[in-house]
Scaffold this active site. Sequence first.
Site, short mmCIF file in Angstrom:
data_model
loop_
_atom_site.label_atom_id
_atom_site.label_comp_id
_atom_site.label_asym_id
_atom_site.label_seq_id
_atom_site.Cartn_x
_atom_site.Cartn_y
_atom_site.Cartn_z
CB ILE A 1 38.32 37.85 38.97
CG1 ILE A 1 37.55 36.63 38.84
CG2 ILE A 1 39.76 37.53 38.74
CD1 ILE A 1 35.93 36.63 39.08
CB SER B 1 49.26 41.16 45.56
OG SER B 1 48.52 42.29 45.44
NE ARG B 2 50.94 45.36 40.28
CZ ARG B 2 50.15 45.88 39.43
NH1 ARG B 2 50.88 46.37 38.49
NH2 ARG B 2 48.93 45.99 39.27
CE LYS C 1 36.56 36.80 30.33
NZ LYS C 1 36.07 37.88 30.88
CG ASP D 1 36.60 41.52 30.21
OD1 ASP D 1 37.59 41.04 30.50
OD2 ASP D 1 35.58 41.56 31.32
P1 NAP Z 1 41.34 43.81 38.39
O1 NAP Z 1 40.90 43.60 39.78
O2 NAP Z 1 41.21 45.27 37.66
O3 NAP Z 1 42.78 43.34 38.20
C1 NAP Z 1 43.31 42.16 38.82
C2 NAP Z 1 44.85 42.16 39.36
O4 NAP Z 1 45.71 42.39 38.20
C3 NAP Z 1 45.01 43.49 40.03
O5 NAP Z 1 44.70 43.65 41.36
C4 NAP Z 1 46.47 43.40 39.98
O6 NAP Z 1 47.13 42.78 40.73
C5 NAP Z 1 46.93 43.07 38.69
N1 NAP Z 1 47.06 44.21 37.62
C6 NAP Z 1 46.39 45.03 37.18
N2 NAP Z 1 46.90 45.77 36.32
C7 NAP Z 1 48.18 45.21 36.16
C8 NAP Z 1 49.58 45.75 35.53
N3 NAP Z 1 49.40 46.73 34.66
N4 NAP Z 1 50.70 44.54 35.59
C9 NAP Z 1 50.30 43.83 36.42
N5 NAP Z 1 49.48 43.38 37.13
C10 NAP Z 1 48.31 44.22 36.86
O7 NAP Z 1 40.94 42.70 37.18
P2 NAP Z 1 39.83 41.63 37.42
O8 NAP Z 1 38.41 42.21 37.29
O9 NAP Z 1 39.88 40.97 38.78
O10 NAP Z 1 39.96 40.78 36.28
C11 NAP Z 1 41.02 40.17 36.01
C12 NAP Z 1 40.82 38.95 35.18
O11 NAP Z 1 39.79 38.20 35.51
C13 NAP Z 1 40.58 39.47 33.62
O12 NAP Z 1 41.17 38.82 32.52
C14 NAP Z 1 38.92 39.36 33.64
O13 NAP Z 1 38.50 39.12 32.22
C15 NAP Z 1 38.95 38.23 34.44
N6 NAP Z 1 37.51 38.06 35.00
C16 NAP Z 1 37.05 38.97 35.54
C17 NAP Z 1 35.62 38.99 36.42
C18 NAP Z 1 34.97 40.15 37.09
O14 NAP Z 1 33.96 39.84 37.54
N7 NAP Z 1 36.03 41.25 37.60
C19 NAP Z 1 34.95 37.77 36.04
C20 NAP Z 1 35.64 36.84 35.41
C21 NAP Z 1 36.96 36.66 34.81
P3 NAP Z 1 47.88 43.27 42.28
O15 NAP Z 1 47.29 44.62 42.47
O16 NAP Z 1 47.50 42.22 42.94
O17 NAP Z 1 49.32 43.12 41.68
#
Ligand code: NAP
Length: 313
Positions: A14, A36-37, A90, A168
Amino acid sequence: MLPISLAIVGVGKIAHDQHLPSIAGNPDFQLVATTSRSNTVEDIPNFATIEEMLAAIPSIDAVSLCMPPQFRYDAAYKAIAAGKHVFLEKPPGATLSEVADLEALAIAKGVSLFASWHSRYAAAVEAAKSFLASASIASVHVVWKEDVRHWHPNQDWIWQAGGLGVFDPGINALSIITHILPTGIFLRSATLEFPENKHAPIAADLYLTNAENVSVHAEFDWRQVGEQTWDIIAETSAGQMVLAQGGSTLTVNGAVIPVSSETEYAALYSRFADLIKNGKSDVDLAPLRHVADSFMLGKRVVVASFHDLPGAD
Ligand code: NAP
């Protein structure tokens, strides 16, 4: 006024899809750092932990937290305690109480806390709210059905406790209906379907009402292949309203209603800038409360195991 110095924590899907372009397009913000890790953003200093980032760049004004909900509280606490304004993706946290705790800390520290609900800023949501304010509502049907393999490939966190599973995306629908309906609603009954190998549901069927017994039926399902459905249909005294495609289009009795041209995340960052400028916070927990109520009141049904690769069991 100088731009707000902003940092992103958690540079995943996101952050790349929405936050980075929206920040770049908003002159009120300047991206100055990331934590970011696993990723970096070109020409922006990156840090392994939020503590290192906050210590290295004390001039950071605000932080956007883009990691999954289970990992958000600790980062939010550290940022607010350091006097930074905070934008929460969110859902705003893994529990209601931890978000209430952040809200109290933000008040004590005099910073803005923004619990964002991006779907509330979808193009047709305000037009739907205006329409419903002018009509008497007989019933509401929410159909939020999508293919989890397409939208959330290999996202382990989403299947773990606190990841919310089908809620979600479902919480996006809840964020819209809690915004557009003129009265409060509450859960009467629910059925949640849990794959036998997961800690979060793959489908949920919710029956909510308001005090006048207007029925709000919400169906969330992650097993839909082919056409994807993110629709809210209201039967009203002024006819049928269909808010479709996740809140981006609106018809009333089949006639197309004009909608906003602003994108969801551009609107979210405008809102965040306004909150900071005006010394306000925006923390509405209603969508997360309905999810918590569903886990509390819902019947649990165990269904077939889920694997990212079909047929892997
Ligand atoms: P993602 O790509 O799976 O994860 C986002 C980032 O969170 C990862 O790149 C990592 O950051 C960090 N992360 C993941 N696991 C972690 C852990 N165990 N400990 C600490 N940091 C961790 O997820 P995403 O789809 O972007 O979603 C993230 C949030 O945005 C969620 O709450 C989701 O509901 C919301 N969201 C997502 C979307 C969508 O389309 N994907 C849309 C609207 C809202 P680093 O590797 O950079 O450290």
